[in-house]
Design a protein around this motif. Structure first.
Motif, mmCIF file in Angstrom:
data_model
loop_
_atom_site.group_PDB
_atom_site.id
_atom_site.type_symbol
_atom_site.label_atom_id
_atom_site.label_comp_id
_atom_site.label_asym_id
_atom_site.label_seq_id
_atom_site.Cartn_x
_atom_site.Cartn_y
_atom_site.Cartn_z
ATOM 1 N N VAL A 157 0.847 -1.183 0.000
ATOM 2 C CA VAL A 157 0.000 0.000 0.000
ATOM 3 C C VAL A 157 0.888 1.241 0.000
ATOM 4 N N GLU A 158 0.592 2.184 -0.883
ATOM 5 C CA GLU A 158 1.354 3.424 -0.974
ATOM 6 C C GLU A 158 1.482 4.072 0.408
ATOM 7 N N GLY A 159 2.678 4.534 0.710
ATOM 8 C CA GLY A 159 2.950 5.129 2.011
ATOM 9 C C GLY A 159 3.701 4.203 2.938
ATOM 10 N N GLU A 160 3.686 2.895 2.639
ATOM 11 C CA GLU A 160 4.456 1.938 3.424
ATOM 12 C C GLU A 160 5.953 2.113 3.179
ATOM 13 N N PHE A 161 6.750 1.770 4.183
ATOM 14 C CA PHE A 161 8.186 1.600 4.006
ATOM 15 C C PHE A 161 8.475 0.129 4.296
ATOM 16 N N VAL A 162 8.780 -0.615 3.247
ATOM 17 C CA VAL A 162 8.937 -2.061 3.345
ATOM 18 C C VAL A 162 10.376 -2.448 3.021
ATOM 19 N N SER A 163 10.984 -3.251 3.880
ATOM 20 C CA SER A 163 12.296 -3.799 3.555
ATOM 21 C C SER A 163 12.135 -5.260 3.165
ATOM 22 N N ILE A 164 12.918 -5.666 2.173
ATOM 23 C CA ILE A 164 12.968 -7.065 1.761
ATOM 24 C C ILE A 164 14.393 -7.543 1.984
ATOM 25 N N VAL A 165 14.527 -8.552 2.823
ATOM 26 C CA VAL A 165 15.844 -9.006 3.231
ATOM 27 C C VAL A 165 16.017 -10.481 2.898
ATOM 28 N N GLY A 166 17.253 -10.859 2.694
ATOM 29 C CA GLY A 166 17.563 -12.259 2.394
ATOM 30 C C GLY A 166 18.974 -12.359 1.869
ATOM 31 N N SER A 167 19.522 -13.540 1.903
ATOM 32 C CA SER A 167 20.885 -13.737 1.426
ATOM 33 C C SER A 167 20.932 -13.625 -0.094
ATOM 34 N N SER A 168 22.130 -13.572 -0.643
ATOM 35 C CA SER A 168 22.292 -13.528 -2.091
ATOM 36 C C SER A 168 21.628 -14.747 -2.721
ATOM 37 N N GLY A 169 20.837 -14.505 -3.781
ATOM 38 C CA GLY A 169 20.140 -15.595 -4.450
ATOM 39 C C GLY A 169 18.795 -15.947 -3.859
ATOM 40 N N THR A 186 17.600 -5.200 0.704
ATOM 41 C CA THR A 186 18.887 -5.098 1.374
ATOM 42 C C THR A 186 19.317 -6.461 1.913
ATOM 43 N N HIS A 187 20.619 -6.617 2.107
ATOM 44 C CA HIS A 187 21.123 -7.800 2.802
ATOM 45 C C HIS A 187 21.603 -7.412 4.202
ATOM 46 N N GLU A 188 21.282 -6.174 4.602
ATOM 47 C CA GLU A 188 21.730 -5.664 5.887
ATOM 48 C C GLU A 188 20.576 -5.685 6.894
ATOM 49 N N PRO A 189 20.514 -6.683 7.757
ATOM 50 C CA PRO A 189 19.376 -6.804 8.683
ATOM 51 C C PRO A 189 19.241 -5.631 9.644
ATOM 52 N N GLU A 190 20.353 -4.965 9.973
ATOM 53 C CA GLU A 190 20.284 -3.833 10.906
ATOM 54 C C GLU A 190 19.538 -2.645 10.298
ATOM 55 N N LEU A 191 19.534 -2.546 8.971
ATOM 56 C CA LEU A 191 18.719 -1.530 8.312
ATOM 57 C C LEU A 191 17.295 -2.032 8.115
ATOM 58 N N ALA A 192 17.157 -3.297 7.735
ATOM 59 C CA ALA A 192 15.844 -3.858 7.428
ATOM 60 C C ALA A 192 14.878 -3.731 8.602
ATOM 61 N N VAL A 193 15.363 -3.948 9.817
ATOM 62 C CA VAL A 193 14.473 -3.944 10.977
ATOM 63 C C VAL A 193 13.937 -2.557 11.293
ATOM 64 N N ARG A 194 14.527 -1.533 10.703
ATOM 65 C CA ARG A 194 14.068 -0.161 10.952
ATOM 66 C C ARG A 194 12.894 0.227 10.053
ATOM 67 N N ALA A 195 12.571 -0.613 9.092
ATOM 68 C CA ALA A 195 11.428 -0.342 8.222
ATOM 69 C C ALA A 195 10.130 -0.658 8.960
ATOM 70 N N GLY A 196 9.040 -0.087 8.473
ATOM 71 C CA GLY A 196 7.750 -0.349 9.099
ATOM 72 C C GLY A 196 7.275 -1.773 8.889
ATOM 73 N N ARG A 197 7.757 -2.391 7.824
ATOM 74 C CA ARG A 197 7.373 -3.759 7.499
ATOM 75 C C ARG A 197 8.583 -4.479 6.923
ATOM 76 N N THR A 198 8.828 -5.690 7.356
ATOM 77 C CA THR A 198 9.977 -6.449 6.888
ATOM 78 C C THR A 198 9.527 -7.778 6.301
ATOM 79 N N ILE A 199 10.005 -8.062 5.111
ATOM 80 C CA ILE A 199 9.735 -9.324 4.425
ATOM 81 C C ILE A 199 11.063 -10.048 4.261
ATOM 82 N N GLU A 200 11.082 -11.317 4.642
ATOM 83 C CA GLU A 200 12.299 -12.112 4.485
ATOM 84 C C GLU A 200 12.085 -13.166 3.405
ATOM 85 N N MET A 201 13.077 -13.299 2.532
ATOM 86 C CA MET A 201 12.989 -14.268 1.443
ATOM 87 C C MET A 201 14.137 -15.269 1.521
ATOM 88 N N LYS A 202 13.850 -16.483 1.047
ATOM 89 C CA LYS A 202 14.864 -17.535 0.984
ATOM 90 C C LYS A 202 14.504 -18.478 -0.163
#
Length: 229
Positions: free
Chosen positions: A32-44, A201-217
Motif C-alpha cells: 500500500v502506498e505510504g508503506e516503508f517495506v524492507s525485503i531481506v535475504g541472502s544472495s540468491g 537489502t542484505h543488511e538486517p540492521e537496516l531492514a528492521v528499521r522499516a515499518g514492514r519487513t519481508i524475508e525471502m529464501k
C-alpha cells in the motif's frame, strides 16, 4: 486513496545449460502506498528478482502483478514505459549516473524526452536541495563521493513524484555510516512525500528499521510482519 500493488502467484524461472532455476516461487504479496517495506535475504534469495518484476523491468514466468487492479503485464511496451515514468522511481546499488552530465542534468535526465507541466530545472534544483546537495548542482559524478552520487540518484528517482520508490541494495556500495545516511534520507522522504518505499537489502540492521519487513529464501517469502493493508 492510496495506490496498491498486488502480486498473485508470482513465479520466475530461468533456463541455462538445460537447467531450470526457480528464482521466485509463487509469491503472494500486497503493498500500500505510504508503506516503508524492507525485503531481506541472502544472495540468491529472489529479492532483486522480485523487485525487477514489480518495477516491470522483467516479466514473470507466471502469475500476476496488479496496480490498482490493473494487470501490469497486460500492457504493451509503450504503456509500461509510461507506467514506470508516472508511478515508479528506481534506485540501484550502482548509481548509473551519466558521467558527462552534472548532478543537476542527471536529475533532469528522465524528463529529457517528456513534456511535463512544471519547470524541470526548478524541480531538479529543489530535489538536490532536499537531499543536501545544494552546493553540488554543477558537479560531475567524478567530483562526488559515493554517498553524494547516491543522493543524486535518489533525487533523480523522485523527479516526477512517483507513488513508489523501488530501491535495490542502494547502500551496498557505501560504508556503514554513509549507508545509514542514505537509509535515513529514504525514511524522511517516505514520511514527507508519502511515497511507498520497497527497500531491498542484505543488511538486517537496516531492514528492521522499516515499518514492514519481508524475508525471502530460495525464492520464497518465509516471513512477513505486515499485511500491506
Amino acid at each position: 486513496m492510496p495506490h496498491t500493488i498486488e502480486c498473485v502467484g508470482l513465479h520466475k524461472e530461468y533456463m541455462g545449460d538445460g537447467v531450470n532455476t526457480i528464482a521466485l516461487n509463487q509469491v503472494n504479496l500486497e503493498f500500500v502506498e505510504g508503506e516503508f517495506v524492507s525485503i531481506v535475504g541472502s544472495s540468491g534469495s529472489g529479492k532483486s528478482t522480485f523487485l525487477s518484476l514489480v518495477g516491470t523491468l522483467d516479466a514473470p514466468t507466471s502469475g500476476h502483478i496488479y496496480y490498482e487492479k490493473q494487470e501490469l503485464h497486460g500492457m504493451n511496451a509503450n504503456e509500461l514505459a509510461d507506467f514506470r515514468f508516472e508511478h515508479i522511481g528506481f534506485i540501484f546499488q550502482q548509481y548509473h549516473l551519466l558521467p558527462t552530465m552534472t548532478a543537476l542534468e542527471n536529475v533532469m535526465a528522465p524528463l529529457l524526452s517528456r513534456k511535463v507541466s512544471y519547470d524541470k530545472k526548478d524541480r531538479a534544483k529543489q530535489l538536490l536541495v532536499d537531499v543536501g546537495l545544494e552546493n553540488k548542482l554543477h558537479s560531475l559524478p567524478s567530483q562526488l563521493s559515493g554517498g553524494q552520487q547516491q543522493r543524486v540518484a535518489v533525487a533523480r528517482a523522485l523527479i516526477h513524484e512517483p507513488h513508489w520508490l523501488l530501491a535495490d541494495e542502494p547502500t551496498g556500495n557505501l560504508d556503514t555510516e554513509t549507508g545509514e545516511i542514505i537509509f535515513d534520507l529514504l525514511l524522511e522522504l517516505n514520511k514527507e512525500k508519502g511515497c511507498g518505499v520497497i527497500f531491498v537489502t542484505h543488511e538486517p540492521e537496516l531492514a528492521v528499521r522499516a515499518g514492514r519487513t519481508i524475508e525471502m529464501k530460495d525464492g520464497n517469502v518465509i516471513h512477513d510482519n505486515g499485511g500491506g493493508k
